[in-house]
Enzyme design. Structure first.
Site, PDB file in Angstrom:
ATOM      1  N   PHE A 153      44.083  26.587  46.480  1.00  0.00           N
ATOM      2  CA  PHE A 153      44.473  25.199  46.181  1.00  0.00           C
ATOM      3  C   PHE A 153      44.043  24.743  44.792  1.00  0.00           C
ATOM      4  CE2 PHE A 153      40.118  24.434  47.712  1.00  0.00           C
ATOM      5  CZ  PHE A 153      39.684  23.459  46.826  1.00  0.00           C
ATOM      6  N   LYS A 177      53.297  32.628  48.058  1.00  0.00           N
ATOM      7  CA  LYS A 177      52.856  31.784  49.190  1.00  0.00           C
ATOM      8  C   LYS A 177      51.723  30.913  48.654  1.00  0.00           C
ATOM      9  CE  LYS A 177      50.212  31.021  52.105  1.00  0.00           C
ATOM     10  NZ  LYS A 177      49.484  29.717  52.128  1.00  0.00           N
ATOM     11  N   GLU A 180      48.578  25.433  51.119  1.00  0.00           N
ATOM     12  CA  GLU A 180      49.216  24.327  51.853  1.00  0.00           C
ATOM     13  C   GLU A 180      48.744  22.974  51.334  1.00  0.00           C
ATOM     14  OE1 GLU A 180      47.345  26.913  52.836  1.00  0.00           O
ATOM     15  OE2 GLU A 180      47.209  26.881  55.013  1.00  0.00           O
ATOM     16  N   SER A 230      39.204  32.540  49.001  1.00  0.00           N
ATOM     17  CA  SER A 230      37.803  32.719  49.386  1.00  0.00           C
ATOM     18  C   SER A 230      37.531  34.191  49.720  1.00  0.00           C
ATOM     19  CB  SER A 230      37.489  31.830  50.590  1.00  0.00           C
ATOM     20  OG  SER A 230      38.429  32.091  51.613  1.00  0.00           O
ATOM     21  N   CYS A 285      36.567  28.592  40.214  1.00  0.00           N
ATOM     22  CA  CYS A 285      35.919  29.865  40.560  1.00  0.00           C
ATOM     23  C   CYS A 285      34.952  30.276  39.459  1.00  0.00           C
ATOM     24  CB  CYS A 285      36.956  30.942  40.785  1.00  0.00           C
ATOM     25  SG  CYS A 285      37.977  31.158  39.348  1.00  0.00           S
ATOM     26  N   GLU A 386      28.965  30.016  48.924  1.00  0.00           N
ATOM     27  CA  GLU A 386      29.728  29.267  47.919  1.00  0.00           C
ATOM     28  C   GLU A 386      30.003  27.882  48.503  1.00  0.00           C
ATOM     29  OE1 GLU A 386      33.896  30.300  47.402  1.00  0.00           O
ATOM     30  OE2 GLU A 386      33.738  29.897  45.262  1.00  0.00           O
TER      31      GLU A 386
HETATM   32  P1  NAD Z   1      41.464  30.145  51.012  1.00  0.00           P
HETATM   33  O1  NAD Z   1      40.914  31.519  51.103  1.00  0.00           O
HETATM   34  O2  NAD Z   1      41.199  29.207  52.121  1.00  0.00           O
HETATM   35  O3  NAD Z   1      43.071  30.195  50.870  1.00  0.00           O
HETATM   36  C1  NAD Z   1      43.697  30.911  49.839  1.00  0.00           C
HETATM   37  C2  NAD Z   1      45.105  31.279  50.282  1.00  0.00           C
HETATM   38  O4  NAD Z   1      45.023  32.182  51.383  1.00  0.00           O
HETATM   39  C3  NAD Z   1      45.937  30.095  50.763  1.00  0.00           C
HETATM   40  O5  NAD Z   1      47.273  30.272  50.328  1.00  0.00           O
HETATM   41  C4  NAD Z   1      45.843  30.207  52.281  1.00  0.00           C
HETATM   42  O6  NAD Z   1      46.963  29.667  52.953  1.00  0.00           O
HETATM   43  C5  NAD Z   1      45.786  31.704  52.474  1.00  0.00           C
HETATM   44  N1  NAD Z   1      45.086  32.124  53.700  1.00  0.00           N
HETATM   45  C6  NAD Z   1      44.172  31.419  54.411  1.00  0.00           C
HETATM   46  N2  NAD Z   1      43.736  32.173  55.447  1.00  0.00           N
HETATM   47  C7  NAD Z   1      44.365  33.359  55.365  1.00  0.00           C
HETATM   48  C8  NAD Z   1      44.327  34.558  56.145  1.00  0.00           C
HETATM   49  N3  NAD Z   1      43.539  34.671  57.200  1.00  0.00           N
HETATM   50  N4  NAD Z   1      45.129  35.596  55.778  1.00  0.00           N
HETATM   51  C9  NAD Z   1      45.916  35.494  54.675  1.00  0.00           C
HETATM   52  N5  NAD Z   1      45.992  34.385  53.906  1.00  0.00           N
HETATM   53  C10 NAD Z   1      45.230  33.337  54.246  1.00  0.00           C
HETATM   54  O7  NAD Z   1      40.966  29.545  49.607  1.00  0.00           O
HETATM   55  P2  NAD Z   1      41.118  28.056  49.070  1.00  0.00           P
HETATM   56  O8  NAD Z   1      40.212  27.160  49.821  1.00  0.00           O
HETATM   57  O9  NAD Z   1      42.546  27.685  48.938  1.00  0.00           O
HETATM   58  O10 NAD Z   1      40.573  28.241  47.558  1.00  0.00           O
HETATM   59  C11 NAD Z   1      39.226  28.195  47.217  1.00  0.00           C
HETATM   60  C12 NAD Z   1      38.628  29.570  47.119  1.00  0.00           C
HETATM   61  O11 NAD Z   1      39.328  30.361  46.157  1.00  0.00           O
HETATM   62  C13 NAD Z   1      37.181  29.558  46.634  1.00  0.00           C
HETATM   63  O12 NAD Z   1      36.454  30.483  47.383  1.00  0.00           O
HETATM   64  C14 NAD Z   1      37.280  29.996  45.183  1.00  0.00           C
HETATM   65  O13 NAD Z   1      36.125  30.595  44.642  1.00  0.00           O
HETATM   66  C15 NAD Z   1      38.399  30.974  45.274  1.00  0.00           C
HETATM   67  N6  NAD Z   1      39.003  31.205  43.972  1.00  0.00           N
HETATM   68  C16 NAD Z   1      38.736  32.387  43.354  1.00  0.00           C
HETATM   69  C17 NAD Z   1      39.265  32.645  42.105  1.00  0.00           C
HETATM   70  C18 NAD Z   1      38.963  33.935  41.395  1.00  0.00           C
HETATM   71  O14 NAD Z   1      39.506  34.158  40.317  1.00  0.00           O
HETATM   72  N7  NAD Z   1      38.139  34.804  41.933  1.00  0.00           N
HETATM   73  C19 NAD Z   1      40.072  31.689  41.482  1.00  0.00           C
HETATM   74  C20 NAD Z   1      40.318  30.484  42.142  1.00  0.00           C
HETATM   75  C21 NAD Z   1      39.777  30.257  43.402  1.00  0.00           C
END
Ligand code: NAD
Length: 486
Positions: A153, A177, A180, A230, A285, A386
């Site tokens: 997000f 994808k 949401e 995450s 991140c 985190e």
């Molecule tokens: P999230 O893991 O909740 O969701 C990320 C994406 O995965 C979304 O599109 C979500 O719909 C999808 N998703 C959720 N559950 C899933 C599953 N079980 N199987 C497959 N897809 C699934 O993350 P978030 O809350 O949207 O974003 C924040 C996180 O992203 C933080 O942990 C942050 O550190 C990380 N992040 C990392 C980087 C990087 O470069 N390493 C960059 C930006 C954000």
């Protein structure tokens, strides 16, 4: 798409057509807590339709020369440049971050587009004549087919732009994808790609939750999956995708440490730490989540850091003076408040607590001001997990070596920053720190587009990071031809 219509519905875009799903979820403005729109959620059949559209578009798209593909990206870049303020407003509306931050992230994404425009050069192979009598060898890079991007997000335009410009430039087709919580930016980008002349089906957006993501990861016609989110989900996506025989790069969470030496330029360190920890409400991140003060750096750093953090302006992202915007969702807000409670219970010293329910307009917005904990221990939840909010954990170390060992022992290894005036300390740090993106005297050491972006340990699953040279390697398969013409 209007920049900020009163109420809107966001649907998937498959083969160039808006494709509503059978269910929907609500979209919120983080500054007011109000419902601002609806997200029409796809399901497995939408994922299948998007992969079918991308598979159908692949043969013709890969047959276009790299220069032809690059020209479409050039046109896309021009259109995005012209419409970037509209896109930034959409991001602020759904994510909450200040428009200036949204604009900065769009710029970083467009720099990846600029890198991808160099595909005619980047895709060149190697050639060796006379490797045997009358035998020559040459290498080439070929597209993979349908590639999938699953994005978080916090950067709803930039992170998709880490992925699709290179995937498309290399001759692949793409299914995105998005999160949401912040889905509209993806549709805006899809519309610009269409306007730039991208054939239908080459880039598709399927909205939905983890069910849609899983359907894409497991689809037999998908060749590669790029994931950012995450760590727990990144790990599972990596295992599922590779078990299904796909190429996977899965970027996870972060707990970036800033090590402050006693000889650091303290005003610079203070301003960088405030930026790194609290701007964008810590939802980056590359945010600084931990400060490790070495020797007497603690006394030199902390009074000004706490005082300035207490003065930072917590406001809506649309407010020109905003320094700390609301976090993006009620769920995220509650998770952060619970993390702060756990820090208090575990015995950390709460030096600054700007959880202010009044700021939340009668509990409706998701504002949290800067929070600073001192005397944080490695066993505490606020250190281990985190938090992804404006919460800074401060620790002490006797030496640089001890501070580096603390950072290296964390499960996550995305970035780390050293503040010092000593070249020797900087050299030791560069040599010994275990993370993907270290920095010296800068708040957020994000690599530019022509380098690759990714961490170590629990912050990256897979060998290849995002964009830069790794991006080209990820989105192509190498082939080495040996030939003789008797
Ligand atoms: P999230 O893991 O909740 O969701 C990320 C994406 O995965 C979304 O599109 C979500 O719909 C999808 N998703 C959720 N559950 C899933 C599953 N079980 N199987 C497959 N897809 C699934 O993350 P978030 O809350 O949207 O974003 C924040 C996180 O992203 C933080 O942990 C942050 O550190 C990380 N992040 C990392 C980087 C990087 O470069 N390493 C960059 C930006 C954000």
């Amino acid at each position: 798409m209007d920049a900020k219509p009163d109420f809107y519905t966001v649907s998937s875009i498959i083969a160039g057509r808006s494709t509503p799903g059978s269910r929907s979820s609500e979209l919120y403005n983080p500054a007011t807590g109000e419902v601002i729109g609806a997200l029409s959620l796809g399901d497995k059949s939408a994922a299948d339709a998007a992969v079918a559209a991308a598979s159908k578009a692949f043969p013709a798209w890969k047959e276009r020369g790299p220069s032809q593909r690059s020209r479409i990206l050039m046109r896309f870049r021009e259109l995005a440049e012209m419409r970037k303020v509209d896109l930034a407003q959409i991001i602020t509306h759904e994510h909450g971050k200040p428009e200036v931050d949204a604009l900065g992230s769009i710029q970083r994404g467009l720099e990846v587009v600029e890198f991808a425009m160099g595909a005619p050069h980047l895709l060149k192979g190697e050639n060796s004549d006379h490797v045997g009598t009358g035998v020559s060898t040459r290498s080439s890079r070929r597209p993979l087919g349908v590639c999938v991007g699953i994005t978080p997000f916090n950067y709803p335009a930039m992170i998709p732009m880490w992925m699709f410009p290179l995937a498309l430039a290399c001759g692949n087709t793409f299914v995105l994808k998005p999160s949401e919580k912040t889905p509209s930016a993806a549709n805006f980008l899809a519309e610009l790609l269409q306007e730039a002349g991208l054939p239908d089906g080459v880039f598709n957006v399927v909205h939905g939750g983890s069910d849609v993501a899983s359907a894409l990861i497991e689809h037999p016609d998908v060749k590669a999956v790029s994931f950012v989110g995450s760590s727990a989900v990144a790990r599972s996506v990596y295992h599922k995708g590779t078990a299904a025989g796909k190429r996977v790069q899965a970027l996870g969470g972060a707990k970036n440490h800033a090590i402050v030496m006693p000889d650091a330029d303290m005003p610079n360190a203070v301003s960088a730490i405030l930026n790194g920890a609290f701007n964008s409400a810590g939802q980056r991140c590359m945010a600084i989540a931990v400060v490790v003060a070495v020797d007497d750096a603690h006394e030199k750093l902390m009074p000004e850091l706490v005082q300035k953090a207490a003065e930072m302006k917590v406001a809506a992202g649309s407010d020109a003076d905003c320094e700390v915007p609301p976090v993006t969702s009620r769920q995220q807000y509650e998770k952060i408040v619970a993390a702060v409670d756990s820090g208090v219970t575990d015995g950390a010293k709460l030096l600054l607590d700007r959880r202010d329910p009044q700021a939340n307009r009668d509990g409706k917005g998701y504002f949290i001001g800067p929070i600073i904990f001192d005397d944080v221990g490695r066993e505490m939840q606020i250190y281990q997990n985190e938090i992804f909010g404006p919460v800074l954990a401060v620790m002490k170390a006797a030496t640089l070596e001890e501070a580096i060992a603390i950072s290296n022992s964390h499960e996550l290894g995305n970035g780390a920053v050293l503040f010092t005036n000593s070249g020797k300390a900087a050299q030791i740090f560069e040599r010994d720190i275990l993370c993907g993106m270290p920095g010296v005297n800068v708040p957020v050491p994000s690599p530019v587009a022509y380098y690759s972006f990714g961490g170590n340990r629990g912050s990256l699953f897979g060998d290849l990071a995002a964009h830069g040279p790794d991006g080209i390697n990820f989105y192509t398969r190498r082939q080495v031809l040996t030939s003789r013409w008797p």
